[in-house]
Enzyme design. Structure first.
Site, PDB file in Angstrom:
ATOM      1  N   HIS A  13      10.261   9.522  31.272  1.00 44.32           N
ATOM      2  CA  HIS A  13      10.358   9.038  29.893  1.00 44.32           C
ATOM      3  C   HIS A  13      11.784   8.666  29.521  1.00 44.32           C
ATOM      4  O   HIS A  13      12.617   9.554  29.307  1.00 44.32           O
ATOM      5  CB  HIS A  13       9.941  10.139  28.926  1.00 44.32           C
ATOM      6  CG  HIS A  13       8.484  10.434  28.950  1.00 44.32           C
ATOM      7  ND1 HIS A  13       7.829  10.917  27.858  1.00 44.32           N
ATOM      8  CD2 HIS A  13       7.546  10.298  29.924  1.00 44.32           C
ATOM      9  CE1 HIS A  13       6.548  11.096  28.165  1.00 44.32           C
ATOM     10  NE2 HIS A  13       6.354  10.728  29.412  1.00 44.32           N
ATOM     11  N   ARG A  38       8.724   5.024  31.480  1.00 45.71           N
ATOM     12  CA  ARG A  38       8.191   4.758  30.150  1.00 45.71           C
ATOM     13  C   ARG A  38       9.367   4.487  29.211  1.00 45.71           C
ATOM     14  O   ARG A  38      10.357   5.209  29.224  1.00 45.71           O
ATOM     15  CB  ARG A  38       7.401   5.970  29.657  1.00 45.71           C
ATOM     16  CG  ARG A  38       6.663   5.720  28.351  1.00 45.71           C
ATOM     17  CD  ARG A  38       5.944   6.980  27.858  1.00 45.71           C
ATOM     18  NE  ARG A  38       6.747   7.690  26.889  1.00 45.71           N
ATOM     19  CZ  ARG A  38       6.243   8.535  25.975  1.00 45.71           C
ATOM     20  NH1 ARG A  38       4.947   8.778  25.929  1.00 45.71           N
ATOM     21  NH2 ARG A  38       7.027   9.158  25.127  1.00 45.71           N
ATOM     22  N   TYR A  67       8.918  10.039  16.923  1.00 41.67           N
ATOM     23  CA  TYR A  67       8.493  10.881  18.041  1.00 41.67           C
ATOM     24  C   TYR A  67       8.591  10.073  19.319  1.00 41.67           C
ATOM     25  O   TYR A  67       8.180   8.929  19.369  1.00 41.67           O
ATOM     26  CB  TYR A  67       7.047  11.313  17.793  1.00 41.67           C
ATOM     27  CG  TYR A  67       6.469  12.206  18.858  1.00 41.67           C
ATOM     28  CD1 TYR A  67       6.941  13.492  19.031  1.00 41.67           C
ATOM     29  CD2 TYR A  67       5.437  11.760  19.665  1.00 41.67           C
ATOM     30  CE1 TYR A  67       6.397  14.318  19.990  1.00 41.67           C
ATOM     31  CE2 TYR A  67       4.877  12.585  20.628  1.00 41.67           C
ATOM     32  CZ  TYR A  67       5.373  13.859  20.790  1.00 41.67           C
ATOM     33  OH  TYR A  67       4.827  14.672  21.736  1.00 41.67           O
ATOM     34  N   ASP A 101       4.163   3.758  25.195  1.00 40.59           N
ATOM     35  CA  ASP A 101       3.138   4.541  24.492  1.00 40.59           C
ATOM     36  C   ASP A 101       3.124   4.145  23.017  1.00 40.59           C
ATOM     37  O   ASP A 101       4.109   4.334  22.309  1.00 40.59           O
ATOM     38  CB  ASP A 101       3.473   6.033  24.646  1.00 40.59           C
ATOM     39  CG  ASP A 101       2.345   6.949  24.187  1.00 40.59           C
ATOM     40  OD1 ASP A 101       1.389   6.448  23.550  1.00 40.59           O
ATOM     41  OD2 ASP A 101       2.423   8.159  24.464  1.00 40.59           O
ATOM     42  N   HIS A 157       1.085   5.467  20.881  1.00 39.87           N
ATOM     43  CA  HIS A 157       0.784   6.711  20.154  1.00 39.87           C
ATOM     44  C   HIS A 157      -0.162   6.527  18.967  1.00 39.87           C
ATOM     45  O   HIS A 157       0.067   7.071  17.892  1.00 39.87           O
ATOM     46  CB  HIS A 157       2.083   7.410  19.726  1.00 39.87           C
ATOM     47  CG  HIS A 157       2.118   8.840  20.165  1.00 39.87           C
ATOM     48  ND1 HIS A 157       1.794   9.873  19.339  1.00 39.87           N
ATOM     49  CD2 HIS A 157       2.407   9.387  21.363  1.00 39.87           C
ATOM     50  CE1 HIS A 157       1.894  11.014  20.014  1.00 39.87           C
ATOM     51  NE2 HIS A 157       2.257  10.749  21.242  1.00 39.87           N
ATOM     52  N   GLU A 167      -0.080   2.269  26.298  1.00 39.50           N
ATOM     53  CA  GLU A 167      -0.881   3.492  26.136  1.00 39.50           C
ATOM     54  C   GLU A 167      -1.267   3.699  24.677  1.00 39.50           C
ATOM     55  O   GLU A 167      -0.472   3.426  23.778  1.00 39.50           O
ATOM     56  CB  GLU A 167      -0.020   4.656  26.643  1.00 39.50           C
ATOM     57  CG  GLU A 167      -0.597   6.022  26.419  1.00 39.50           C
ATOM     58  CD  GLU A 167       0.370   7.103  26.908  1.00 39.50           C
ATOM     59  OE1 GLU A 167       1.266   6.807  27.729  1.00 39.50           O
ATOM     60  OE2 GLU A 167       0.227   8.242  26.451  1.00 39.50           O
ATOM     61  N   GLU A 173      -5.471  10.664  26.428  1.00 41.26           N
ATOM     62  CA  GLU A 173      -4.815  11.974  26.570  1.00 41.26           C
ATOM     63  C   GLU A 173      -5.413  13.018  25.625  1.00 41.26           C
ATOM     64  O   GLU A 173      -5.262  14.207  25.862  1.00 41.26           O
ATOM     65  CB  GLU A 173      -3.292  11.860  26.377  1.00 41.26           C
ATOM     66  CG  GLU A 173      -2.857  11.530  24.971  1.00 41.26           C
ATOM     67  CD  GLU A 173      -1.348  11.393  24.836  1.00 41.26           C
ATOM     68  OE1 GLU A 173      -0.715  10.775  25.713  1.00 41.26           O
ATOM     69  OE2 GLU A 173      -0.794  11.907  23.859  1.00 41.26           O
ATOM     70  N   ARG A 192      -6.277   8.540  30.936  1.00 46.13           N
ATOM     71  CA  ARG A 192      -5.115   9.387  30.653  1.00 46.13           C
ATOM     72  C   ARG A 192      -5.443  10.879  30.556  1.00 46.13           C
ATOM     73  O   ARG A 192      -4.588  11.692  30.217  1.00 46.13           O
ATOM     74  CB  ARG A 192      -4.500   8.930  29.319  1.00 46.13           C
ATOM     75  CG  ARG A 192      -3.739   7.638  29.414  1.00 46.13           C
ATOM     76  CD  ARG A 192      -2.385   7.828  30.044  1.00 46.13           C
ATOM     77  NE  ARG A 192      -1.469   8.562  29.192  1.00 46.13           N
ATOM     78  CZ  ARG A 192      -0.553   9.416  29.634  1.00 46.13           C
ATOM     79  NH1 ARG A 192      -0.448   9.670  30.910  1.00 46.13           N
ATOM     80  NH2 ARG A 192       0.256  10.029  28.789  1.00 46.13           N
ATOM     81  N   GLU A 222       2.150  10.955  35.115  1.00 51.09           N
ATOM     82  CA  GLU A 222       3.242  11.221  34.163  1.00 51.09           C
ATOM     83  C   GLU A 222       3.930  12.518  34.571  1.00 51.09           C
ATOM     84  O   GLU A 222       3.271  13.501  34.912  1.00 51.09           O
ATOM     85  CB  GLU A 222       2.663  11.363  32.748  1.00 51.09           C
ATOM     86  CG  GLU A 222       3.722  11.538  31.668  1.00 51.09           C
ATOM     87  CD  GLU A 222       3.088  11.659  30.271  1.00 51.09           C
ATOM     88  OE1 GLU A 222       1.928  12.083  30.160  1.00 51.09           O
ATOM     89  OE2 GLU A 222       3.786  11.324  29.300  1.00 51.09           O
ATOM     90  N   TRP A 266      -0.197   8.995  14.382  1.00 51.15           N
ATOM     91  CA  TRP A 266       1.135   9.010  15.001  1.00 51.15           C
ATOM     92  C   TRP A 266       1.046   9.147  16.496  1.00 51.15           C
ATOM     93  O   TRP A 266       0.073   9.544  17.047  1.00 51.15           O
ATOM     94  CB  TRP A 266       1.988  10.117  14.414  1.00 51.15           C
ATOM     95  CG  TRP A 266       1.534  11.452  14.825  1.00 51.15           C
ATOM     96  CD1 TRP A 266       0.509  12.178  14.285  1.00 51.15           C
ATOM     97  CD2 TRP A 266       2.034  12.234  15.902  1.00 51.15           C
ATOM     98  NE1 TRP A 266       0.363  13.338  14.949  1.00 51.15           N
ATOM     99  CE2 TRP A 266       1.284  13.408  15.946  1.00 51.15           C
ATOM    100  CE3 TRP A 266       3.077  12.029  16.827  1.00 51.15           C
ATOM    101  CZ2 TRP A 266       1.508  14.394  16.876  1.00 51.15           C
ATOM    102  CZ3 TRP A 266       3.308  13.002  17.768  1.00 51.15           C
ATOM    103  CH2 TRP A 266       2.526  14.176  17.799  1.00 51.15           C
TER     104      TRP A 266
HETATM  105  O1  EZ4 Z   1       2.140  13.485  22.234  1.00 55.16           O
HETATM  106  O2  EZ4 Z   1       1.925  15.849  24.853  1.00 55.16           O
HETATM  107  O3  EZ4 Z   1       2.121  10.426  26.554  1.00 55.16           O
HETATM  108  N1  EZ4 Z   1       2.490  11.437  26.094  1.00 55.16           N
HETATM  109  C1  EZ4 Z   1       2.344  11.843  24.835  1.00 55.16           C
HETATM  110  C2  EZ4 Z   1       2.746  13.262  24.539  1.00 55.16           C
HETATM  111  C3  EZ4 Z   1       1.843  13.919  23.521  1.00 55.16           C
HETATM  112  C4  EZ4 Z   1       1.989  15.402  23.542  1.00 55.16           C
HETATM  113  C5  EZ4 Z   1       0.907  16.063  22.695  1.00 55.16           C
HETATM  114  O4  EZ4 Z   1       0.848  17.413  22.936  1.00 55.16           O
HETATM  115  O5  EZ4 Z   1       1.887  11.074  24.021  1.00 55.16           O
HETATM  116  O6  EZ4 Z   1       4.068  13.321  24.165  1.00 55.16           O
HETATM  117 CO    CO Z   2       0.805   9.501  25.098  1.00 57.21          CO
END
Ligand code: EZ4
Ligand code: CO
Length: 414
Positions: free
Chosen positions: A122, A147, A159, A222, A224, A248, A274, A295, A351, A414
């Site tokens: 990341h 990423r 985030y 990502d 999110h 993602e 995920e 995922r 990942e 989010w």
């Molecule tokens: O938000 O693991 O792709 N990874 C992510 C993570 C998730 C957290 C949630 O617990 O999106 O950072």
């Molecule tokens: Co994610």
């Protein structure tokens, strides 16, 4: 081989982890990860009150039967709490079976289909310079796929961006986005969000990254869950020139229909799931080929047995694995992912974020990291041991994931 002891161990070296530890009458010990970030104690209660009493006296060899018994006898099905609890049982039983057979788990899943697992790390930054430094530092650590998450002008805190995160105390290291150490506290941290600014800014960042690092480096991003379907379509289209490995969670995962619209507009590969828990969450989006990567995490998808079934189903559609691997998956859950990933044919990418030194003190691991590739190692079972004394030094501390509000105060995905 009867299960005669089942313990639930909560530890918080840098963040909270929930581990199920099973012991058989012939002295074999197996461990499984049941960590559900921010809702850990719900799984602890589910395990202690409703699963542990059912496990005692059962034959530890009967992995599939135990899975079906826990899943079907409860009547109430699916959901993250139930499926994390079942996942931990499944992992611990595979660990025990491996130890009984003297084989690493991947051998029992059919053996290695490759020499190692390509992993992505990341990188992030609030500015392009900071982001480039982060990409370079990941390349120095060996990562061959990266990423990319970026700050957005006008937004205070997002985030996924390292410089917004707390720093490892006393380490002198730059902050990481993933909250290891987790942000402890009684309330989640509030962040701000504006999708239009994000959609304008992100393609400029990917253009800059491609110009700096060239066309070869696999890049991921990502979203999110923050976009509507048409916004996700817009982003996928605007990122096409930068040849992403995947985009993602472009839309919230509850509505699989959204992805049809996204697919109609872009060839950017999509990764989802995920927060999914079962093959049924994936059924439609796999059958309709609405995604390219699954995922799901072993820890949140009912364990090795159930995620393998999901990935075998996906394989029929040329859909590959991209198992979730943030630091809130414990080293036990990561090891399970590596054994599964090494054995299946349709592995895509893994990942991987390094756990902290304190976490590694509690969980002794045998995986290897060589030239951007992970390998679970060849110890019998999963290859991870929990040091119960070290775990006991770090009691649970409440910690939450953050959340978003728009400028007018509306709560946002989010
Ligand atoms: O938000 O693991 O792709 N990874 C992510 C993570 C998730 C957290 C949630 O617990 O999106 O950072
Ligand atoms: Co994610």
């Amino acid at each position: 081989m009867i299960i005669d002891r089942a313990e639930v161990i909560v530890t918080s070296p840098s963040r909270n982890f929930v581990t199920l530890r099973l012991t058989t009458d012939d002295g074999l010990v197996g461990i499984g990860d049941a960590t559900l970030n921010g809702r850990e104690l719900a799984v602890v209660a589910y395990l202690k009150d409703h699963v542990v009493p059912l496990l005692l006296g059962r034959d530890a060899h009967r992995i599939e039967d135990t899975w079906q018994f826990l899943y079907r006898s409860a009547y109430w099905r699916r959901g993250p709490v139930t499926m994390a609890a079942i996942a931990a049982v499944d992992m611990a039983l595979w660990d025990i079976k491996g130890k009984a057979a003297g084989m690493p788990v991947y051998q029992m899943l059919g053996g290695a289909s490759r020499t190692g697992l390509l992993a992505y790390g990341h990188a992030s930054g609030t500015s392009n310079e900071e982001l480039f430094d982060s990409v370079r530092s990941h390349q120095e650590q060996g990562f061959k796929a990266i990423r990319v998450q970026t700050g957005v002008p006008g937004l205070k805190s997002i985030y996924g961006i390292a410089s917004n995160a707390t720093y490892e105390p006393g380490s002198g290291k730059k902050g990481r986005y993933d909250y290891e150490p987790a942000v402890r506290g009684a309330l989640p941290k509030e962040e701000d969000w504006d999708t239009r600014s994000y959609l304008r800014h992100v393609p400029t960042v990917f253009e800059a990254v491609r110009n700096e690092f060239g066309p070869e480096l696999p890049l991921l991003h990502d979203g999110h869950h923050r976009m509507t379907p048409i916004q996700a379509a817009q982003l996928g289209k605007s990122l096409e020139p930068y040849d992403l490995f995947w985009l993602e969670d472009c839309t919230p995962a509850e509505n699989p229909e959204s992805l049809r619209l996204v697919r109609q507009h872009t060839t950017t590969p999509l990764a989802i799931g995920e927060i999914f828990n079962t093959v049924w969450d994936y059924q439609q989006i796999i059958r309709e080929q609405l995604i390219d990567y699954v995922r799901g995490a072993v820890t949140h998808m009912g364990g090795i047995s159930h995620l393998k079934k999901t990935l075998d189903y996906a394989a029929q559609y040329q859909i590959k694995s991209g198992m979730h691997g943030p630091t809130d998956i414990s080293p036990v859950g990561m090891a399970a992912a590596m054994h599964l990933g090494l054995s299946i044919h349709n592995f895509g990418i893994q990942e991987y974020m390094k756990h902290s030194d304190r976490t590694n003190e509690v969980f002794q691991q045998s995986f290897t990291w060589t030239d951007g590739m992970l390998h679970p190692g060849d110890l019998p079972g999963l290859g991870v041991e929990l040091d119960v004394d070290a775990a006991g030094k770090y009691p649970y501390e409440q910690a939450y994931l953050p959340f978003n509000r728009l400028a007018d105060g509306t709560v946002h995905d989010w």
